[in-house]
Design a protein around this motif. Structure first.
Motif, PDB file in Angstrom:
ATOM      1  N   ASP A  97      -0.665   2.068  -8.441  1.00 49.61           N
ATOM      2  CA  ASP A  97      -0.532   0.737  -9.027  1.00 49.61           C
ATOM      3  C   ASP A  97      -1.550   0.586 -10.152  1.00 49.61           C
ATOM      4  O   ASP A  97      -2.405   1.450 -10.370  1.00 49.61           O
ATOM      5  CB  ASP A  97      -0.732  -0.336  -7.954  1.00 49.61           C
ATOM      6  CG  ASP A  97       0.049  -1.612  -8.253  1.00 49.61           C
ATOM      7  OD1 ASP A  97       0.279  -1.916  -9.437  1.00 49.61           O
ATOM      8  OD2 ASP A  97       0.425  -2.302  -7.297  1.00 49.61           O
ATOM      9  N   HIS A  98      -1.484  -0.533 -10.863  1.00 50.51           N
ATOM     10  CA  HIS A  98      -2.371  -0.730 -12.005  1.00 50.51           C
ATOM     11  C   HIS A  98      -3.833  -0.807 -11.593  1.00 50.51           C
ATOM     12  O   HIS A  98      -4.714  -0.336 -12.319  1.00 50.51           O
ATOM     13  CB  HIS A  98      -1.975  -2.008 -12.745  1.00 50.51           C
ATOM     14  CG  HIS A  98      -0.595  -1.940 -13.337  1.00 50.51           C
ATOM     15  ND1 HIS A  98       0.536  -2.295 -12.647  1.00 50.51           N
ATOM     16  CD2 HIS A  98      -0.177  -1.541 -14.557  1.00 50.51           C
ATOM     17  CE1 HIS A  98       1.593  -2.120 -13.415  1.00 50.51           C
ATOM     18  NE2 HIS A  98       1.192  -1.670 -14.580  1.00 50.51           N
ATOM     19  N   TYR A  99      -4.094  -1.427 -10.441  1.00 51.34           N
ATOM     20  CA  TYR A  99      -5.445  -1.534  -9.914  1.00 51.34           C
ATOM     21  C   TYR A  99      -5.456  -1.035  -8.474  1.00 51.34           C
ATOM     22  O   TYR A  99      -4.455  -1.141  -7.762  1.00 51.34           O
ATOM     23  CB  TYR A  99      -5.926  -2.988  -9.947  1.00 51.34           C
ATOM     24  CG  TYR A  99      -5.897  -3.639 -11.307  1.00 51.34           C
ATOM     25  CD1 TYR A  99      -6.765  -3.237 -12.315  1.00 51.34           C
ATOM     26  CD2 TYR A  99      -4.995  -4.668 -11.584  1.00 51.34           C
ATOM     27  CE1 TYR A  99      -6.742  -3.836 -13.561  1.00 51.34           C
ATOM     28  CE2 TYR A  99      -4.960  -5.276 -12.825  1.00 51.34           C
ATOM     29  CZ  TYR A  99      -5.835  -4.865 -13.819  1.00 51.34           C
ATOM     30  OH  TYR A  99      -5.806  -5.454 -15.059  1.00 51.34           O
ATOM     31  N   GLU A 100      -6.583  -0.516  -8.052  1.00 53.23           N
ATOM     32  CA  GLU A 100      -6.686   0.021  -6.703  1.00 53.23           C
ATOM     33  C   GLU A 100      -6.623  -1.062  -5.636  1.00 53.23           C
ATOM     34  O   GLU A 100      -6.117  -0.840  -4.537  1.00 53.23           O
ATOM     35  CB  GLU A 100      -7.993   0.814  -6.540  1.00 53.23           C
ATOM     36  CG  GLU A 100      -8.012   2.132  -7.302  1.00 53.23           C
ATOM     37  CD  GLU A 100      -9.287   2.904  -7.047  1.00 53.23           C
ATOM     38  OE1 GLU A 100     -10.124   2.412  -6.257  1.00 53.23           O
ATOM     39  OE2 GLU A 100      -9.447   3.980  -7.633  1.00 53.23           O
ATOM     40  N   ASP A 101      -7.146  -2.234  -5.943  1.00 54.91           N
ATOM     41  CA  ASP A 101      -7.269  -3.267  -4.920  1.00 54.91           C
ATOM     42  C   ASP A 101      -6.500  -4.538  -5.249  1.00 54.91           C
ATOM     43  O   ASP A 101      -6.824  -5.613  -4.765  1.00 54.91           O
ATOM     44  CB  ASP A 101      -8.747  -3.611  -4.692  1.00 54.91           C
ATOM     45  CG  ASP A 101      -9.452  -4.033  -5.980  1.00 54.91           C
ATOM     46  OD1 ASP A 101      -8.836  -3.920  -7.061  1.00 54.91           O
ATOM     47  OD2 ASP A 101     -10.609  -4.475  -5.916  1.00 54.91           O
ATOM     48  N   ARG A 122       0.831  -1.204   0.000  1.00 54.73           N
ATOM     49  CA  ARG A 122       0.000   0.000   0.000  1.00 54.73           C
ATOM     50  C   ARG A 122       0.865   1.253   0.000  1.00 54.73           C
ATOM     51  O   ARG A 122       0.578   2.231  -0.712  1.00 54.73           O
ATOM     52  CB  ARG A 122      -0.923   0.002   1.214  1.00 54.73           C
ATOM     53  CG  ARG A 122      -2.032  -1.037   1.161  1.00 54.73           C
ATOM     54  CD  ARG A 122      -2.858  -1.000   2.441  1.00 54.73           C
ATOM     55  NE  ARG A 122      -3.889  -2.032   2.452  1.00 54.73           N
ATOM     56  CZ  ARG A 122      -4.657  -2.289   3.497  1.00 54.73           C
ATOM     57  NH1 ARG A 122      -4.517  -1.588   4.617  1.00 54.73           N
ATOM     58  NH2 ARG A 122      -5.575  -3.229   3.430  1.00 54.73           N
ATOM     59  N   ILE A 123       1.920   1.261   0.797  1.00 55.79           N
ATOM     60  CA  ILE A 123       2.819   2.420   0.852  1.00 55.79           C
ATOM     61  C   ILE A 123       3.471   2.642  -0.510  1.00 55.79           C
ATOM     62  O   ILE A 123       3.536   3.766  -1.013  1.00 55.79           O
ATOM     63  CB  ILE A 123       3.894   2.212   1.940  1.00 55.79           C
ATOM     64  CG1 ILE A 123       3.253   2.226   3.321  1.00 55.79           C
ATOM     65  CG2 ILE A 123       4.972   3.292   1.839  1.00 55.79           C
ATOM     66  CD1 ILE A 123       4.207   1.842   4.439  1.00 55.79           C
ATOM     67  N   ILE A 124       3.930   1.561  -1.117  1.00 52.94           N
ATOM     68  CA  ILE A 124       4.566   1.689  -2.426  1.00 52.94           C
ATOM     69  C   ILE A 124       3.564   2.154  -3.472  1.00 52.94           C
ATOM     70  O   ILE A 124       3.872   3.010  -4.309  1.00 52.94           O
ATOM     71  CB  ILE A 124       5.201   0.345  -2.839  1.00 52.94           C
ATOM     72  CG1 ILE A 124       6.378   0.024  -1.923  1.00 52.94           C
ATOM     73  CG2 ILE A 124       5.669   0.390  -4.295  1.00 52.94           C
ATOM     74  CD1 ILE A 124       6.984  -1.339  -2.162  1.00 52.94           C
ATOM     75  N   GLY A 125       2.365   1.592  -3.447  1.00 47.14           N
ATOM     76  CA  GLY A 125       1.346   2.001  -4.410  1.00 47.14           C
ATOM     77  C   GLY A 125       1.101   3.494  -4.389  1.00 47.14           C
ATOM     78  O   GLY A 125       0.916   4.122  -5.437  1.00 47.14           O
ATOM     79  N   ARG A 126       1.122   4.081  -3.191  1.00 40.97           N
ATOM     80  CA  ARG A 126       0.920   5.526  -3.084  1.00 40.97           C
ATOM     81  C   ARG A 126       2.120   6.317  -3.607  1.00 40.97           C
ATOM     82  O   ARG A 126       1.971   7.491  -3.977  1.00 40.97           O
ATOM     83  CB  ARG A 126       0.634   5.908  -1.632  1.00 40.97           C
ATOM     84  CG  ARG A 126      -0.710   5.413  -1.118  1.00 40.97           C
ATOM     85  CD  ARG A 126      -1.106   6.107   0.179  1.00 40.97           C
ATOM     86  NE  ARG A 126      -0.237   5.732   1.286  1.00 40.97           N
ATOM     87  CZ  ARG A 126      -0.486   4.732   2.129  1.00 40.97           C
ATOM     88  NH1 ARG A 126      -1.571   3.980   1.977  1.00 40.97           N
ATOM     89  NH2 ARG A 126       0.353   4.459   3.115  1.00 40.97           N
ATOM     90  N   ALA A 127       3.294   5.692  -3.631  1.00 41.94           N
ATOM     91  CA  ALA A 127       4.502   6.388  -4.067  1.00 41.94           C
ATOM     92  C   ALA A 127       4.710   6.334  -5.577  1.00 41.94           C
ATOM     93  O   ALA A 127       5.477   7.137  -6.122  1.00 41.94           O
ATOM     94  CB  ALA A 127       5.726   5.788  -3.366  1.00 41.94           C
ATOM     95  N   LEU A 128       4.035   5.418  -6.269  1.00 40.34           N
ATOM     96  CA  LEU A 128       4.265   5.222  -7.695  1.00 40.34           C
ATOM     97  C   LEU A 128       3.575   6.288  -8.538  1.00 40.34           C
ATOM     98  O   LEU A 128       2.533   6.817  -8.157  1.00 40.34           O
ATOM     99  CB  LEU A 128       3.755   3.842  -8.120  1.00 40.34           C
ATOM    100  CG  LEU A 128       4.390   2.630  -7.434  1.00 40.34           C
ATOM    101  CD1 LEU A 128       3.743   1.343  -7.940  1.00 40.34           C
ATOM    102  CD2 LEU A 128       5.893   2.600  -7.661  1.00 40.34           C
ATOM    103  N   VAL A 129       4.158   6.570  -9.690  1.00 41.06           N
ATOM    104  CA  VAL A 129       3.538   7.493 -10.646  1.00 41.06           C
ATOM    105  C   VAL A 129       2.191   6.906 -11.080  1.00 41.06           C
ATOM    106  O   VAL A 129       2.127   5.831 -11.663  1.00 41.06           O
ATOM    107  CB  VAL A 129       4.428   7.690 -11.889  1.00 41.06           C
ATOM    108  CG1 VAL A 129       3.715   8.577 -12.911  1.00 41.06           C
ATOM    109  CG2 VAL A 129       5.759   8.304 -11.494  1.00 41.06           C
ATOM    110  N   GLY A 130       1.116   7.567 -10.765  1.00 45.27           N
ATOM    111  CA  GLY A 130      -0.202   7.066 -11.140  1.00 45.27           C
ATOM    112  C   GLY A 130      -0.694   5.926 -10.272  1.00 45.27           C
ATOM    113  O   GLY A 130      -1.735   5.336 -10.567  1.00 45.27           O
TER     114      GLY A 130
END
Length: 290
Positions: A73-77, A63-71
């Motif tokens: 992650d590919h899917y929210e969940d 979750r932390i990484i997903g918030r750091a990525l450009v755009g």
């Protein structure tokens, strides 16, 4: 999963017409460099944890990484790129584990200060040889994988899959089906079961009635390849090559995106066989052309 279409943000020349409207298009290259720096920065701040046994990232870490990525992650969940990044850094020697906590290595600190395209290619090369997981394990619906002697060596599979990716024409969108066609003719071949007999150990839902040994009868030789080798290839492309920016991807929600597994016993209520089923098309870009 949500179908987060971003076609209105994609230049017309970059949109693959063969996938139809409503797909999300993500281009790698420079964006992957930004993501690399971002994830290394989060590691440097001591925020990320992985299993000290499997090296898989925790749910909070993804979750932390997903918030750091450009755009994001590919899917929210569903963790895809956010699952891949910690493993890529560990395999590539840019991070290590102290207990469950990720820490930067000296090389990781150097890359954080001056990330370059060759660092992404280097992570890919190290992944092919030193990945801490067998990517097939990410295909949750296919069970029986842990029985000894069932699967071919992951390094051989990665090498074959990478050869298939290398066959892609640079700068041209290719459908997932065309990627399958290219990879099916590889020598040495991309093969998941260690022996023709061991495929009977793999199954969906029930080890007897749902054995993938029946796939050749129910789906034909090509269909059986799409279910096993094809899903492995989709995982490697979507979760690792695309995360490193070596390919651009066009995708949609995986639910009902592919119908090639419908003849398998026990899949009547399945909306998809893997989280990667939504990958529609791929384009090898300049970052992956070396």
């Amino acid at each position: 999963m949500t179908d987060d279409a971003e076609t209105d943000r994609v230049p017309a020349d970059d949109y693959p017409a063969m996938v139809g409207p409503g797909a999300t298009v993500r281009c790698g290259g420079a964006n992957a460099l930004v993501d690399l720096r971002a994830v290394l920065g989060v590691v440097a701040r001591g925020k990320l944890k992985c299993s000290s046994v499997s090296q898989r990232p925790s749910e909070i870490t993804t979750r932390i990484i997903g918030r750091a990525l450009v755009g994001g992650d590919h899917y929210e969940d569903e963790a895809i790129a956010s699952f891949a990044w910690p493993l890529l850094l560990l395999a590539g020697g840019l991070a290590l584990l102290e207990g469950p906590w990720m820490r930067l290595t000296a090389r990781g600190r150097t890359v954080l200060e001056n990330a370059r395209p060759e660092h992404l290619q280097g992570l890919w090369d190290r992944w092919l040889l030193k990945a801490p997981i067998d990517e097939l394990m990410r295909i949750d619906a296919i069970r029986g994988q842990r029985k000894p002697g069932t699967l071919t060596a992951p390094t051989k599979r990665r090498s074959a899959a990478a050869a298939g990716i290398a066959r892609l024409p640079v700068g041209e969108w290719v459908t997932a089906e065309r990627l399958f066609d290219l990879a099916r003719t590889l020598e040495p071949p991309l093969v998941v079961p260690r022996t023709p007999k061991s495929v009977w150990t793999l199954y969906v839902e029930d080890p007897e009635r749902g054995s993938l040994g029946y796939a050749r009868e129910d789906l034909g030789v090509q269909g059986a390849w799409d279910v096993l080798e094809g899903r492995y290839l989709l995982c490697l492309v979507f979760e690792y090559a695309a995360t490193l920016g070596l390919v651009d991807v066009a995708y949609r929600n995986p639910q009902d995106a592919r119908e090639d597994f419908r003849g398998l016993w026990g899949t009547e209520n399945y909306r998809y066989l893997s989280r990667y089923d939504g990958l529609l098309a791929v384009r090898r870009n300049g970052f992956g052309a070396e």
